[in-house]
Write a protein that holds these residues in place. Structure first.
Motif, PDB file in Angstrom:
ATOM      1  N   UNK A 100       0.821  -1.219   0.000  1.00 44.65           N
ATOM      2  CA  UNK A 100       0.000   0.000   0.000  1.00 44.65           C
ATOM      3  C   UNK A 100       0.854   1.267   0.000  1.00 44.65           C
ATOM      4  N   UNK A 101       0.218   2.380  -0.318  1.00 46.18           N
ATOM      5  CA  UNK A 101       0.851   3.686  -0.115  1.00 46.18           C
ATOM      6  C   UNK A 101       0.753   3.970   1.381  1.00 46.18           C
ATOM      7  N   UNK A 102       1.872   4.079   2.083  1.00 51.70           N
ATOM      8  CA  UNK A 102       1.759   4.289   3.533  1.00 51.70           C
ATOM      9  C   UNK A 102       1.299   5.704   3.869  1.00 51.70           C
ATOM     10  N   UNK A 103       0.607   5.812   4.985  1.00 47.67           N
ATOM     11  CA  UNK A 103       0.387   7.145   5.548  1.00 47.67           C
ATOM     12  C   UNK A 103       1.676   7.539   6.261  1.00 47.67           C
ATOM     13  N   UNK A 104       1.807   8.828   6.564  1.00 47.81           N
ATOM     14  CA  UNK A 104       2.999   9.260   7.305  1.00 47.81           C
ATOM     15  C   UNK A 104       3.084   8.511   8.636  1.00 47.81           C
ATOM     16  N   UNK A 105       1.968   8.387   9.305  1.00 46.98           N
ATOM     17  CA  UNK A 105       1.983   7.733  10.629  1.00 46.98           C
ATOM     18  C   UNK A 105       2.421   6.269  10.507  1.00 46.98           C
ATOM     19  N   UNK A 106       1.926   5.565   9.511  1.00 44.70           N
ATOM     20  CA  UNK A 106       2.353   4.160   9.324  1.00 44.70           C
ATOM     21  C   UNK A 106       3.858   4.068   9.085  1.00 44.70           C
ATOM     22  N   UNK A 107       4.385   5.005   8.312  1.00 40.32           N
ATOM     23  CA  UNK A 107       5.833   4.982   8.037  1.00 40.32           C
ATOM     24  C   UNK A 107       6.635   5.308   9.294  1.00 40.32           C
ATOM     25  N   UNK A 108       6.169   6.281  10.061  1.00 41.04           N
ATOM     26  CA  UNK A 108       6.883   6.640  11.297  1.00 41.04           C
ATOM     27  C   UNK A 108       6.936   5.441  12.236  1.00 41.04           C
ATOM     28  N   UNK A 109       5.822   4.743  12.345  1.00 36.86           N
ATOM     29  CA  UNK A 109       5.779   3.579  13.246  1.00 36.86           C
ATOM     30  C   UNK A 109       6.682   2.461  12.741  1.00 36.86           C
ATOM     31  N   UNK A 110       6.663   2.230  11.435  1.00 34.58           N
ATOM     32  CA  UNK A 110       7.496   1.174  10.837  1.00 34.58           C
ATOM     33  C   UNK A 110       8.979   1.472  11.040  1.00 34.58           C
ATOM     34  N   UNK A 111       9.381   2.687  10.752  1.00 36.87           N
ATOM     35  CA  UNK A 111      10.812   3.045  10.835  1.00 36.87           C
ATOM     36  C   UNK A 111      11.310   2.950  12.276  1.00 36.87           C
ATOM     37  N   UNK A 112      10.483   3.406  13.201  1.00 43.55           N
ATOM     38  CA  UNK A 112      10.895   3.313  14.616  1.00 43.55           C
ATOM     39  C   UNK A 112      10.935   1.870  15.092  1.00 43.55           C
ATOM     40  N   UNK A 113      10.001   1.051  14.606  1.00 43.35           N
ATOM     41  CA  UNK A 113      10.001  -0.363  15.029  1.00 43.35           C
ATOM     42  C   UNK A 113      11.249  -1.081  14.510  1.00 43.35           C
ATOM     43  N   UNK A 114      11.835  -0.558  13.436  1.00 42.51           N
ATOM     44  CA  UNK A 114      13.070  -1.131  12.891  1.00 42.51           C
ATOM     45  C   UNK A 114      14.311  -0.499  13.524  1.00 42.51           C
ATOM     46  N   UNK A 115      14.097   0.470  14.398  1.00 44.00           N
ATOM     47  CA  UNK A 115      15.220   1.126  15.087  1.00 44.00           C
ATOM     48  C   UNK A 115      16.022   2.048  14.183  1.00 44.00           C
ATOM     49  N   UNK A 116      15.369   2.553  13.131  1.00 43.74           N
ATOM     50  CA  UNK A 116      16.107   3.364  12.154  1.00 43.74           C
ATOM     51  C   UNK A 116      15.922   4.860  12.381  1.00 43.74           C
ATOM     52  N   UNK A 117      16.820   5.626  11.774  1.00 43.13           N
ATOM     53  CA  UNK A 117      16.678   7.071  11.709  1.00 43.13           C
ATOM     54  C   UNK A 117      15.945   7.460  10.436  1.00 43.13           C
ATOM     55  N   UNK A 118      15.378   8.676  10.434  1.00 42.08           N
ATOM     56  CA  UNK A 118      14.535   9.104   9.319  1.00 42.08           C
ATOM     57  C   UNK A 118      14.955  10.472   8.795  1.00 42.08           C
ATOM     58  N   UNK A 119      15.152  10.530   7.491  1.00 44.93           N
ATOM     59  CA  UNK A 119      15.270  11.795   6.771  1.00 44.93           C
ATOM     60  C   UNK A 119      13.947  11.990   6.043  1.00 44.93           C
ATOM     61  N   UNK A 120      13.101  12.855   6.589  1.00 41.63           N
ATOM     62  CA  UNK A 120      11.760  13.069   6.039  1.00 41.63           C
ATOM     63  C   UNK A 120      11.786  14.280   5.125  1.00 41.63           C
ATOM     64  N   UNK A 121      11.615  14.029   3.825  1.00 43.76           N
ATOM     65  CA  UNK A 121      11.627  15.136   2.861  1.00 43.76           C
ATOM     66  C   UNK A 121      10.213  15.645   2.620  1.00 43.76           C
ATOM     67  N   UNK A 122      10.012  16.918   2.894  1.00 46.10           N
ATOM     68  CA  UNK A 122       8.701  17.536   2.671  1.00 46.10           C
ATOM     69  C   UNK A 122       8.588  17.917   1.204  1.00 46.10           C
ATOM     70  N   UNK A 123       7.638  17.282   0.530  1.00 43.28           N
ATOM     71  CA  UNK A 123       7.370  17.613  -0.873  1.00 43.28           C
ATOM     72  C   UNK A 123       6.368  18.760  -0.913  1.00 43.28           C
ATOM     73  N   UNK A 124       6.478  19.546  -1.946  1.00 44.25           N
ATOM     74  CA  UNK A 124       5.684  20.775  -1.951  1.00 44.25           C
ATOM     75  C   UNK A 124       5.108  21.054  -3.335  1.00 44.25           C
TER      76      UNK A 124
END
Ligand code: G3P
Ligand code: MG
Length: 251
Positions: A100-124
């Motif tokens: 699926x296309x993840x929501x931001x919240x789903x991605x935040x939860x997934x990345x943290x559950x993997x113990x990873x850091x996040x570079x979140x690029x804001x598209x405009x």
């Protein structure tokens, strides 16, 4: 006198960052792509956040849905309920069908559950920053725990300025395809953590100037280690890549 470099907290414990997850190993900007990045051992991923209809935030890159989903039409106008039904994996490979296309919240939860850091690029692309920036910051405040594992980046300087005004402790990365003459003033304005630029446009002189000012220097998107062999010598701190396995020796 203390240098600016000494003042910059070193949040990056990596030289390699997966791009759109790891977009050569899984369908870009999906949870499968993020998990594929994690499986390479890479500790940080870059993903794109996009504002859609009704204030929805999804992890997506393009201005239209056509290339990376089973749907079509303008991403900015897409209904979140409709987006949630789209297939975002089959275009990449049949084994990813149903992704699926993840929501931001789903991605935040997934990345943290993997113990990873996040570079979140804001598209405009077509979204106004007054709507996307506060909504992203609200989601981060509620769903992202460790600020030292988070970088917020954007090509849009005004968007980063708004992030800085609303939430000054966030680490910010100013993105450039070509570094402009006034880059230093722009980075100072947002108390930037890093300058993130296209590897092929970067010169040795620019790299050294960025490093001399104490900023972290990240380059996107190289998928062959030979392409950026010089860049490490110039001071590049991080390579953002679609295929972290190409930089396995650095992970
Ligand atoms: O953050 C680096 C890179 O993602 C910027 O370009 O178009 O791939 O989002 P793009
Ligand atoms: Mg991006």
């Amino acid at each position: 006198m203390q240098t600016k470099t000494a003042l910059v907290k070193d949040i990056l414990k990596t030289k390699v960052m997966g791009h759109r997850g790891a977009s050569l190993l899984g369908p870009e900007n999906t949870l499968a792509s993020i998990r594929a990045a994690a499986a390479t051992g890479v500790k940080w991923v870059e993903i794109d956040v996009y504002l859609i209809a009704q204030g929805g935030l999804i992890i997506f890159h393009d201005a239209t849905l056509d290339r990376c989903t089973s749907g079509s039409g303008v991403t900015r106008e897409a209904d979140p309920a409709v987006v949630s039904t789209l297939d975002a994996g089959a275009w990449f490979g049949s084994e990813f069908e149903g992704e699926k296309v993840p929501t931001l919240i789903e991605a935040l939860e997934c990345i943290q559950s993997l113990g990873m850091g996040l570079n979140l690029e804001i598209k405009h692309d077509t979204a106004d920053i007054e709507n996307i920036v506060p909504t992203v910051l609200d989601a981060l405040k509620e769903y992202w725990i460790d600020n030292d594992k988070l970088l917020i980046s954007s090509f849009n300087h005004a968007a980063l300025r708004m992030v800085f005004d609303l939430d000054p402790q966030r680490h910010l990365g100013q993105l450039y395809e070509d570094i402009p003459a006034d880059w230093q003033a722009q980075l100072e304005q947002i108390h930037a953590y890093s300058l993130n630029c296209y590897y092929a446009s970067l010169t040795k002189e620019q790299a050294q100037a960025v490093k001399a000012q104490g900023y972290k220097l990240m380059c996107y998107t190289a998928n062959d280690s030979q392409l950026v062999a010089n860049h490490w010598e110039w001071g590049m701190d991080v390579i953002i890549t679609d295929d972290p396995t190409q930089f396995a020796a650095l992970i």
